[in-house]
Scaffold this motif. Structure first.
Motif, PDB file in Angstrom:
ATOM      1  N   ASN A   1      15.098  23.646  28.006  1.00 29.47           N
ATOM      2  CA  ASN A   1      13.928  24.158  28.952  1.00 29.47           C
ATOM      3  C   ASN A   1      12.820  24.390  28.407  1.00 29.47           C
ATOM      4  N   GLY A   2      12.472  23.934  27.189  1.00 29.08           N
ATOM      5  CA  GLY A   2      11.277  24.404  26.594  1.00 29.08           C
ATOM      6  C   GLY A   2      11.248  25.540  25.666  1.00 29.08           C
ATOM      7  N   GLY A   3      12.372  26.297  25.799  1.00 32.40           N
ATOM      8  CA  GLY A   3      12.255  27.538  24.913  1.00 32.40           C
ATOM      9  C   GLY A   3      12.777  27.334  23.449  1.00 32.40           C
ATOM     10  N   THR A   4      12.826  28.463  22.625  1.00 31.53           N
ATOM     11  CA  THR A   4      13.295  28.255  21.365  1.00 31.53           C
ATOM     12  C   THR A   4      14.244  29.539  21.084  1.00 31.53           C
ATOM     13  N   ALA A   5      15.260  29.109  20.378  1.00 33.08           N
ATOM     14  CA  ALA A   5      16.195  30.022  19.917  1.00 33.08           C
ATOM     15  C   ALA A   5      16.236  30.381  18.460  1.00 33.08           C
ATOM     16  N   THR A   6      16.251  31.496  17.869  1.00 35.80           N
ATOM     17  CA  THR A   6      16.204  31.664  16.411  1.00 35.80           C
ATOM     18  C   THR A   6      17.531  32.258  15.820  1.00 35.80           C
ATOM     19  N   ILE A   7      18.208  31.293  15.339  1.00 37.27           N
ATOM     20  CA  ILE A   7      19.614  31.600  14.812  1.00 37.27           C
ATOM     21  C   ILE A   7      19.910  32.126  13.540  1.00 37.27           C
ATOM     22  N   GLY A   8      18.774  31.962  12.755  1.00 34.63           N
ATOM     23  CA  GLY A   8      18.892  32.406  11.218  1.00 34.63           C
ATOM     24  C   GLY A   8      17.725  31.941  10.600  1.00 34.63           C
ATOM     25  N   ALA A   9      17.712  31.948   9.300  1.00 33.75           N
ATOM     26  CA  ALA A   9      16.602  31.672   8.180  1.00 33.75           C
ATOM     27  C   ALA A   9      17.077  31.222   6.942  1.00 33.75           C
ATOM     28  N   ASN A  10      16.347  30.140   6.273  1.00 34.10           N
ATOM     29  CA  ASN A  10      16.720  29.798   5.062  1.00 34.10           C
ATOM     30  C   ASN A  10      16.616  30.945   3.974  1.00 34.10           C
ATOM     31  N   GLY A  11      17.362  31.006   2.990  1.00 34.65           N
ATOM     32  CA  GLY A  11      17.249  31.995   2.052  1.00 34.65           C
ATOM     33  C   GLY A  11      16.087  32.110   1.358  1.00 34.65           C
ATOM     34  N   THR A  12      15.687  33.063   0.678  1.00 33.73           N
ATOM     35  CA  THR A  12      14.514  33.381  -0.006  1.00 33.73           C
ATOM     36  C   THR A  12      14.571  34.366  -1.225  1.00 33.73           C
ATOM     37  N   GLY A  13      13.876  34.455  -1.919  1.00 39.80           N
ATOM     38  CA  GLY A  13      14.002  35.373  -3.079  1.00 39.80           C
ATOM     39  C   GLY A  13      15.190  34.792  -3.820  1.00 39.80           C
TER      40      GLY A  13
END
Length: 619
Positions: free
Chosen positions: A377-389
């Motif tokens: 539908n053109g939206g965006t879902a954020t389910i996580g993020a790549n590790g950092t630190g």
């Protein structure tokens, strides 16, 4: 007042008599020349028998000390205040009286009398050495290692793991030989040196750790190639530090590690430089009088089946060589804060644990860029993020709002061990659409049960376990997805069921034989939009390219189930003061089936032969 009789099973001259037999044997060994090796072996056998007898004497001495403490308690009630003042002058609190007061408190469970109220010694009586938690003794060390835990376990004809079995080794068994004291703290070593290998008819490149979701289809050249891989990377080392607060309360810390992790520089061509990884690291507090037990740190999840009570390092794990254990096995090792209470003489156990959450998302059909998922539908879902630190930067860490909550009840009647457990989870993401953003939280969870049935106590056992629910896929060895997304980008938990059944036999103290069947199965959730297929198990997904080698067509098959049949054995062919050396072999067959899509429901399989050698220096 007449003195009560003090009983002892064996007199102390027995120890002297045994020692006296050792001297002629030593002299004989020195004079024999060619027979010196045989004489030394005979002497070592005598030493072993003497140590056993010494242990019995130590136990008898401890029993005498308890009786003596009770006798002194009776005398204390009979003495007058004048006698008490006399004791204060003749026996100051910094000497033997303080030690006896501590021993009396441990024995009777009552507060120790003050230093001025301790009864006097009789004429000619020699103060006995203090034997208790403050002073390490041979008997105290043996007591620690024999139990391998502070919990007093009810006899269920299953009992704690035999420490030398592969199931105990997987759970984190401590050693027999590596036991020593650092002040009041007992330190116990465990682990083993391991070298294992696998020969398989597919090239999966995961070694002896089965990664079933990567099993190749005929489309891949890896499907048509055999593979052999061996490594010592699963050699394992553990350490426990344990201290007795009083006669029924213990605090301990446990850490366990191996080399099962890979770094960016790890390669099989030169150094094979696999890096250490954390398996377990936790502290625990146990009060066996009140039945309260607390564990905080990384350990086997409370969902993992056990074999006695709810006790750390007594998990009911397969005896298999493969380090992923068995398809369908319920387990994780993760951070947790666990509280357990036992009652009915340690036969009924209740446990509650909050554990670190981590959700496995399926985004089949979606465009997923490191945890940012484009919606139709053109939206965006954020389910996580790549590790950092200090976390792994190529691994996606899921968004989480709350820990997993797990409860368990365990029952140990006179025959068998039985468990029932439940889990509640909270998959969470954020959706941005039409200029606004909002968070979404779903409720997932399930329940399960397990049992250990001692068909022939301590000889033949049947192991059964299962877990079913929605959003619990990651708790199975296959690592099937927990959730997918619906058309609005909200988490949609997937149905999941996992189960194992096995039989373990110990026909001889040196031999273990086992056979297992395991299964993990996932449901599906999907939708279509604009002629495209989204979600897990979508029948509009293309499976047309799965069955033809090097096919240009797509192969997006979603796994429906994985089954494994396995049979193996361990043989401890060397056992002695030097430790244990064992060898194992295992045959395994795994089959993967998929949900039907365009082009059918392709399947694949792998056949494997495992080999293993282990040296357990502390067993």
């Amino acid at each position: 007042m007449p003195l009560p009789s003090l009983r002892i099973k064996r007199p102390f001259p027995l120890f002297l008599l045994c020692c006296s037999t050792l001297v002629p044997a030593a002299a004989h060994a020195q004079g024999q020349g060619p027979e010196e090796a045989e004489a030394i072996e005979a002497m070592e056998n005598q030493i072993s028998r003497i140590q056993e007898q010494q242990l019995e004497l130590q136990r008898d001495l401890m029993a005498m000390r308890r009786e003596l403490a009770q006798h002194r308690a009776h005398l204390h009630l009979a003495h007058t205040a004048t006698a008490t003042e006399s004791v204060t002058r003749d026996h100051p609190s910094s000497g033997h009286g303080a030690a006896e007061s501590r021993q009396l408190a441990r024995t009777t469970g009552k507060p120790a009398p003050g230093p001025a109220s301790h009864p006097p010694l009789y004429p000619g009586e020699v103060p006995a050495p203090t034997i208790g938690e403050d002073t390490p003794t041979y008997a105290a060390v043996v007591r620690h290692r024999d139990e391998d835990m502070v919990n007093r376990i009810a006899d269920n004809n299953v009992g704690p793991h035999p420490r030398e079995t592969a199931g105990a080794q997987a759970a984190g068994a401590l050693g027999d030989h590596g036991v020593f004291h650092v002040g009041p703290v007992t330190v116990i070593l465990g682990g083993f040196f391991d070298t294992s290998a696998v020969l398989e008819n597919r090239h999966i490149a995961s070694g002896t750790f089965n990664y079933w979701t990567a099993m190749p289809f005929p489309r891949s050249a890896n499907y048509h190639e055999n593979s052999f891989e061996g490594s010592p990377r699963y050699s394992r080392f553990s350490l426990m530090a344990r201290a007795n607060i009083d006669s029924h309360t213990t605090v301990s810390g446990f850490v366990e590690t191996d080399f099962g992790a890979g770094a960016e520089t790890t390669n099989p061509y030169e150094s094979n430089a696999y890096v250490p990884r954390l398996r377990q690291a936790y502290l625990s507090y146990d009060d066996t009088q009140d039945g309260n037990h607390l564990l905080v740190g990384q350990a086997w999840s409370l969902l993992t089946p056990g074999r006695v009570g709810i006790v750390a390092r007594q998990e009911s794990l397969p005896e298999t060589i493969e380090s992923s254990m068995l398809a369908g096995q319920t387990w994780t090792r993760q951070w947790q804060a666990r509280f357990v209470h036992d009652m009915l003489h340690h036969r009924l156990w209740l446990g509650l644990s909050i554990e670190n959450p981590a959700t496995i998302y399926d985004t089949t059909g979606f465009d997923n860029d490191n945890g940012t998922v484009a919606l139709p539908n053109g939206g965006t879902a954020t389910i996580g993020a790549n590790g950092t630190g200090l976390t792994e930067f190529t691994t996606n860490y899921s968004d989480e709002i709350a820990p997993d909550v797990i409860s368990k009840v365990a029952w140990d009647p006179a025959w068998g061990h039985y468990e029932a457990e439940g889990i509640v989870r909270f998959p969470h993401d954020r959706v941005f659409a039409n200029g606004t953003g909002h968070n979404n939280t779903a409720i997932a969870g399930g329940g399960g049960a397990s049992a250990v049935l001692p068909v022939i106590p301590h000889r033949v056992e049947i192991h059964l376990s299962g877990l079913a629910g929605v959003g619990v896929g990651r708790y199975g060895s296959v690592l099937l997805p927990d959730v997918t997304l619906n058309a609005q980008g909200k988490p949609k938990p997937l149905p999941d069921a996992q189960a194992t059944a096995g039989i373990v036999a110990h026909p001889d103290p040196r031999i273990d034989v086992y056979g297992y069947y395991g299964m993990q199965r996932s449901g599906r959730s999907y939708f279509s939009s604009g002629g495209s297929a989204y979600g897990y198990g979508n029948p509009m997904s293309s499976n047309a390219g799965c069955e033809v080698e090097m096919s240009p067509l797509a192969c997006t098959a979603s796994i429906r189930s994985v089954q494994e049949f396995t049979l193996g054995a361990w043989w401890r062919f060397l056992q002695g003061r030097y430790g244990t050396v064992e060898v194992g072999t295992q045959l395994a067959y795994s089959r993967l089936q998929t949900w039907k899509g365009i082009g059918g429901a392709p399947s694949t399989s792998v056949s494997q032969i495992f080999f293993d050698f282990r040296y357990l220096p502390f067993q």
